[in-house]
Design an enzyme around this catalytic site. Structure first.
Site, PDB file in Angstrom:
ATOM      1  N   ARG A 105       2.982  -1.397  -5.927  1.00  0.00           N
ATOM      2  CA  ARG A 105       3.181  -0.102  -6.582  1.00  0.00           C
ATOM      3  C   ARG A 105       4.546   0.520  -6.263  1.00  0.00           C
ATOM      4  NH1 ARG A 105      -1.323   3.167  -7.861  1.00  0.00           N
ATOM      5  NH2 ARG A 105      -2.502   1.881  -6.400  1.00  0.00           N
ATOM      6  N   PRO A 136       4.751  -4.994  -0.925  1.00  0.00           N
ATOM      7  CA  PRO A 136       4.637  -3.813  -1.786  1.00  0.00           C
ATOM      8  C   PRO A 136       4.441  -4.206  -3.252  1.00  0.00           C
ATOM      9  CG  PRO A 136       6.939  -4.256  -1.317  1.00  0.00           C
ATOM     10  CD  PRO A 136       6.145  -5.286  -0.561  1.00  0.00           C
ATOM     11  N   TYR A 156      -0.090  -1.343 -12.105  1.00  0.00           N
ATOM     12  CA  TYR A 156      -1.502  -1.311 -12.469  1.00  0.00           C
ATOM     13  C   TYR A 156      -1.701  -0.644 -13.838  1.00  0.00           C
ATOM     14  CZ  TYR A 156      -1.519  -2.557  -7.602  1.00  0.00           C
ATOM     15  OH  TYR A 156      -1.248  -3.194  -6.410  1.00  0.00           O
ATOM     16  N   CYS A 215     -13.540   4.490 -28.413  1.00  0.00           N
ATOM     17  CA  CYS A 215     -14.854   5.137 -28.511  1.00  0.00           C
ATOM     18  C   CYS A 215     -15.541   5.233 -27.149  1.00  0.00           C
ATOM     19  CB  CYS A 215     -15.727   4.374 -29.488  1.00  0.00           C
ATOM     20  SG  CYS A 215     -14.937   4.213 -31.081  1.00  0.00           S
ATOM     21  N   GLU A 216     -14.982   6.031 -26.268  1.00  0.00           N
ATOM     22  CA  GLU A 216     -15.518   6.290 -24.930  1.00  0.00           C
ATOM     23  C   GLU A 216     -15.063   7.688 -24.544  1.00  0.00           C
ATOM     24  OE1 GLU A 216     -17.116   4.258 -22.598  1.00  0.00           O
ATOM     25  OE2 GLU A 216     -17.053   2.398 -23.760  1.00  0.00           O
ATOM     26  N   GLY A 241       0.769  -1.238   0.000  1.00  0.00           N
ATOM     27  CA  GLY A 241       0.000   0.000   0.000  1.00  0.00           C
ATOM     28  C   GLY A 241       0.799   1.285   0.000  1.00  0.00           C
TER      29      GLY A 241
END
Ligand code: PLP
Length: 434
Positions: free
Chosen positions: A293, A291, A389, A360-361, A238
């Site tokens: 990230r 860990p 991520y 297409c968003e 975290g």
């Protein structure tokens, strides 16, 4: 350590010129710095030296086999959340005896596979799961090592989607219920109680939530040690990283390992370890940290090229060749990623621009109304801090190929995942034979 910086007017990853990589191998492409990953791992490992500890890298942050291999060779353990991740870790040469298996919804096949491979611990999130593991272990005539995941009910003050340690989340077992579940576990014939685990959330940038959670759980850990002789306490991962750097304010070094030059104060490894060492040292147990990230986030960028510039009324858009299918964090969490030109601009004029993808968003954006140096058609941009991520959440939405990945070490460059082809897109599909 600085892994991404301008040299002779070009952004480099370690000693590799990113513009040359893009020309030779194309975009969109993730590029990771092996040196940065190792530097982060080694600094955390050194800071934790006073404790009997094991760093279990959270595989879900970036699961490319080459990265797992890099960490396995350093002696890292792994925190896995699926049978697929265990398979990857083993394929990369990781040691199953250093793997902890987390996750709220483990399947029959996954539990059986992890038992066969002799993982270090199943981190269990409910009584129902505990009973299920006991039954599967019984059928295989094995014992399942387990830790229960405690939910300390602290607010990690992070995005609601990545907060996991409060009562409202699906994760873990409430502290006032924990002793009872351990008692049931102790009665199950094929369960061995080996530890306690917790994980309160991701991208946490203050020490207080970590310290509070340890303070709440430590007395229970002490109890469990005397009752069941548990071997470890896993405090989860975290640790937050720097997403907004001083590049925007004119510094030439995009990232500084100790975050001293960052525009915003962020949690440093030393600050984190200083806060957790005293209460953990007293427990005289093996401490696991998980860990994800922290190790890989700042070690990767997504390299993309500007296809078109489009103006509508007062707005200017840069339409780039990467999309939300390649990096979904801005769309999913509204997260901020620094975006910088690969070719350094001297005295750049600034303008407001939206950096958007081709999907297409309307959610397909990397930056909205961002103050940027002038962006032109054909420019190469680096979307920074995309190592965690990023690729792992990529999809084939809009039938776009998964992007390529590359690893840099010094002046060496290695392709660690091929870009998918159109053929790959349909290779698993089957025409019904009726
Ligand atoms: C996701 C996860 C981690 C890693 O989180 P980071 O924020 O990437 O450090 C660690 N432990 C568990 C149980 C997780 O689910």
């Amino acid at each position: 350590m600085h892994s991404f910086r301008y040299r002779d007017g070009q952004l480099h990853c370690e000693d590799v010129d990113l513009a040359r990589v893009a020309e030779k191998f194309g975009t969109p492409r993730y590029i990771y710095s092996a040196g940065t990953i190792l530097d982060h791992y080694r600094r955390l490992d050194a800071a934790l030296a006073p404790l009997d500890h094991l760093i279990c890298y959270a595989v879900k942050a970036n699961s490319n086999r080459a990265i797992l291999k890099l960490l396995a060779e350093e002696g890292a353990g792994f925190d896995i959340v699926s049978g697929g991740e265990l398979y990857r870790v083993l394929a990369a040469g990781g040691d199953p005896a250093k793997c902890t298996f987390a996750g709220v919804g483990k399947s029959f096949d996954e539990i059986q596979y992890a038992l066969e491979k002799r993982v270090y611990s199943f981190n269990v999130e409910s009584e129902a799961e505990l009973e299920y593991i006991d039954r599967i272990a019984d059928a295989k005539n094995l014992h399942a090592p387990i830790a229960l995941r405690a939910n300390p009910n602290v607010d990690p003050r992070t995005h609601e989607y990545i907060s996991t340690g409060s009562r409202e989340n699906k994760f873990g077992i409430a502290l006032d219920h924990l002793a009872a579940v351990y008692e049931s576990a102790a009665k199950m014939p094929n369960i061995d109680i080996v530890g306690v685990q917790m994980h309160i959330g991701s991208q946490i940038t203050e020490v207080a939530p970590f310290a509070d959670a340890i303070k709440k759980v430590a007395p229970i850990v002490r109890d469990l040690k005397s009752k069941y002789g548990i071997k470890f306490f896993s405090i989860g991962g975290g640790l937050g990283i720097v997403y907004e750097s001083s590049f925007a304010s004119g510094s030439r070094d995009w990232w500084n390992a100790d975050h001293e030059t960052s525009a915003k104060h962020q949690l440093s490894i030393q600050e984190y370890v200083d806060a957790i060492l005293p209460p953990l040292g007293e427990l005289k147990l093996r401490i696991l940290v998980e860990p994800g990230r922290l190790l890989v986030g700042n070690a990767g960028v997504l390299l993309t090229r500007v296809r078109y510039i489009k103006r509508t009324g007062p707005k200017k858009f840069a339409i780039v060749d990467a999309g939300m299918n390649d990096l979904i964090r801005p769309a999913l969490y509204h997260s901020y990623h620094e975006i910088i030109p690969v070719r350094e601009l001297n005295n750049p004029g600034h303008e407001k621009i939206d950096i958007v993808g081709p999907v297409c968003e309307s959610g397909d954006f990397f930056a909205l109304d961002r103050e940027m140096p002038e962006v032109r058609e054909g420019d190469l941009l680096a979307i920074m801090s995309a190592g965690a991520y990023g690729f792992v959440m990529a999809s084939n939405y809009n039938s776009r190929s998964l992007p390529a990945e590359a690893l840099v070490r010094g002046d060496e460059f290695a392709l660690i995942r091929k870009r998918q082809t159109n053929k790959d897109l349909i290779s698993g599909e089957i025409d019904p034979q009726w």
